[in-house]
Write a protein that holds these residues in place. Structure first.
Motif, short mmCIF file in Angstrom:
data_model
loop_
_atom_site.label_atom_id
_atom_site.label_comp_id
_atom_site.label_asym_id
_atom_site.label_seq_id
_atom_site.Cartn_x
_atom_site.Cartn_y
_atom_site.Cartn_z
N ARG A 113 10.92 -1.93 31.23
CA ARG A 113 10.61 -2.46 29.89
C ARG A 113 11.91 -2.72 29.12
NH1 ARG A 113 6.47 0.97 31.22
NH2 ARG A 113 4.36 0.26 30.68
N PHE A 114 11.80 -3.64 28.14
CA PHE A 114 12.94 -3.97 27.28
C PHE A 114 12.43 -4.12 25.87
CE2 PHE A 114 16.10 -6.47 25.15
CZ PHE A 114 17.31 -6.25 25.81
N GLN A 115 13.05 -3.49 24.90
CA GLN A 115 12.70 -3.71 23.50
C GLN A 115 13.92 -3.46 22.63
OE1 GLN A 115 10.06 -0.94 21.46
NE2 GLN A 115 9.29 -2.58 20.15
N GLU A 116 14.28 -4.46 21.84
CA GLU A 116 15.38 -4.28 20.89
C GLU A 116 15.16 -5.14 19.66
OE1 GLU A 116 19.53 -3.81 21.64
OE2 GLU A 116 19.22 -3.84 23.81
N LEU A 117 15.42 -4.55 18.51
CA LEU A 117 15.53 -5.34 17.28
C LEU A 117 16.88 -6.06 17.31
CD1 LEU A 117 14.32 -2.68 14.70
CD2 LEU A 117 13.10 -4.78 15.32
N VAL A 119 7.22 -10.76 37.68
CA VAL A 119 7.34 -11.62 36.50
C VAL A 119 7.80 -10.77 35.31
CG1 VAL A 119 5.58 -13.29 37.21
CG2 VAL A 119 4.92 -11.32 35.83
N ILE A 120 8.43 -11.44 34.36
CA ILE A 120 8.81 -10.81 33.10
C ILE A 120 7.85 -11.33 32.03
CG2 ILE A 120 10.62 -10.53 31.37
CD1 ILE A 120 11.50 -9.38 34.01
N MET A 145 8.51 -5.86 32.79
CA MET A 145 8.66 -6.40 34.14
C MET A 145 7.50 -5.92 35.00
SD MET A 145 11.73 -5.89 36.95
CE MET A 145 12.99 -6.68 35.95
N LEU A 146 6.72 -6.88 35.49
CA LEU A 146 5.59 -6.56 36.36
C LEU A 146 5.96 -6.83 37.81
CD1 LEU A 146 2.41 -8.06 34.60
CD2 LEU A 146 3.14 -5.67 34.68
N GLU A 147 5.77 -5.84 38.64
CA GLU A 147 5.99 -6.01 40.07
C GLU A 147 4.66 -5.77 40.77
OE1 GLU A 147 9.93 -4.60 41.51
OE2 GLU A 147 8.71 -3.56 43.00
N LYS A 148 4.11 -6.82 41.36
CA LYS A 148 2.77 -6.75 41.94
C LYS A 148 1.77 -6.18 40.94
CE LYS A 148 4.48 -6.35 46.67
NZ LYS A 148 4.55 -5.54 47.90
#
Length: 207
Positions: free
Chosen positions: A44-48, A10-11, A35-38
DNA sequence: TGCCAGGCCCTCTTTAGGGCCTT
């Protein structure tokens, strides 16, 4: 659930925005996601992102994101295109998901993108599985469940990290209290569709 | 001039109202 969404991944996402309603002209100013896998964070994603207008002093104070920071950021359309690639066809989780879903839909509409994953809401699940919590704000639930954190709130990646840990707490609650060892994303959605009173009976019937 | 979100959920409900939660 989308048939193309891989199981167990899941995201978990969180937006910082200029206000509460894209219908009133509000835009996203930051997106963070894990992003979680099990249950394990694997990306990870992070942007302004620059919404194209100055944000209010209230939002600057609330998020710690300044107009100066946004002036140097890429426009929303550019960032959301990269985020579209990041989420792929995965299912999505957010705290008070209806809020983040509205902004995701609005920002993707700006660039003509449509995602195939479905949403689940950690706030609705917490109301059903943690009814004794003092309230169901993200910060309160983090304290209630003793979730490790670095004290940063109202920034997109920090909030998505805490929501991801809360999501794992919810899965753990289903495992420990209801012996549901592999709760599916679909089951999580079904719990949200039940009334709080109906949830215990529904979960016991899953065994 | 004054107001300005939207969905969920509970209850003193259902022909409604108000609190919660997100920025």
């Amino acid at each position: 659930m989308s048939t193309s969404a891989p199981a167990n991944t899941v995201i978990v996402l969180d937006f910082e925005t200029t206000g509460l309603s894209p219908n009133q002209g509000d835009r996203a100013i930051e997106i963070g996601a894990v992003m979680l896998e099990k249950g394990q964070p694997v990306a990870r994603f992070q942007e302004l992102m620059n919404p194209g207008f100055r944000i209010s002093r209230f939002i600057e104070d609330y998020t710690g994101i300044s107009n100066q920071m946004l002036k140097a950021a890429a426009p929303c359309e550019e960032v959301m295109t990269r985020f579209y690639d990041f989420i792929g066809g995965h299912n999505l989780v957010a705290h008070n998901a209806s809020f983040d879903q509205r902004f995701l839909d609005a920002e993707f509409a700006q660039i003509g993108c449509r995602y195939s994953g479905e949403f689940s809401c950690s706030m609705l699940l917490s109301r059903r599985l943690f009814p004794d919590a003092p309230n169901h704000k993200l910060g309160s639930l983090v304290a209630y469940k003793n979730i490790a954190n670095d004290g940063v709130f109202h920034r997109a990646l920090a909030d998505s990290e805490m929501t991801a840990k809360l999501w794992n707490c919810l899965l753990e609650e289903l495992q420990q209290s209801y012996q549901l060892h592999t709760p599916s994303f679909k089951l999580m959605q079904q719990i949200c569709s039940k009334s709080k009173a109906a949830v215990p009976k529904f979960l016991h019937a899953q065994n």
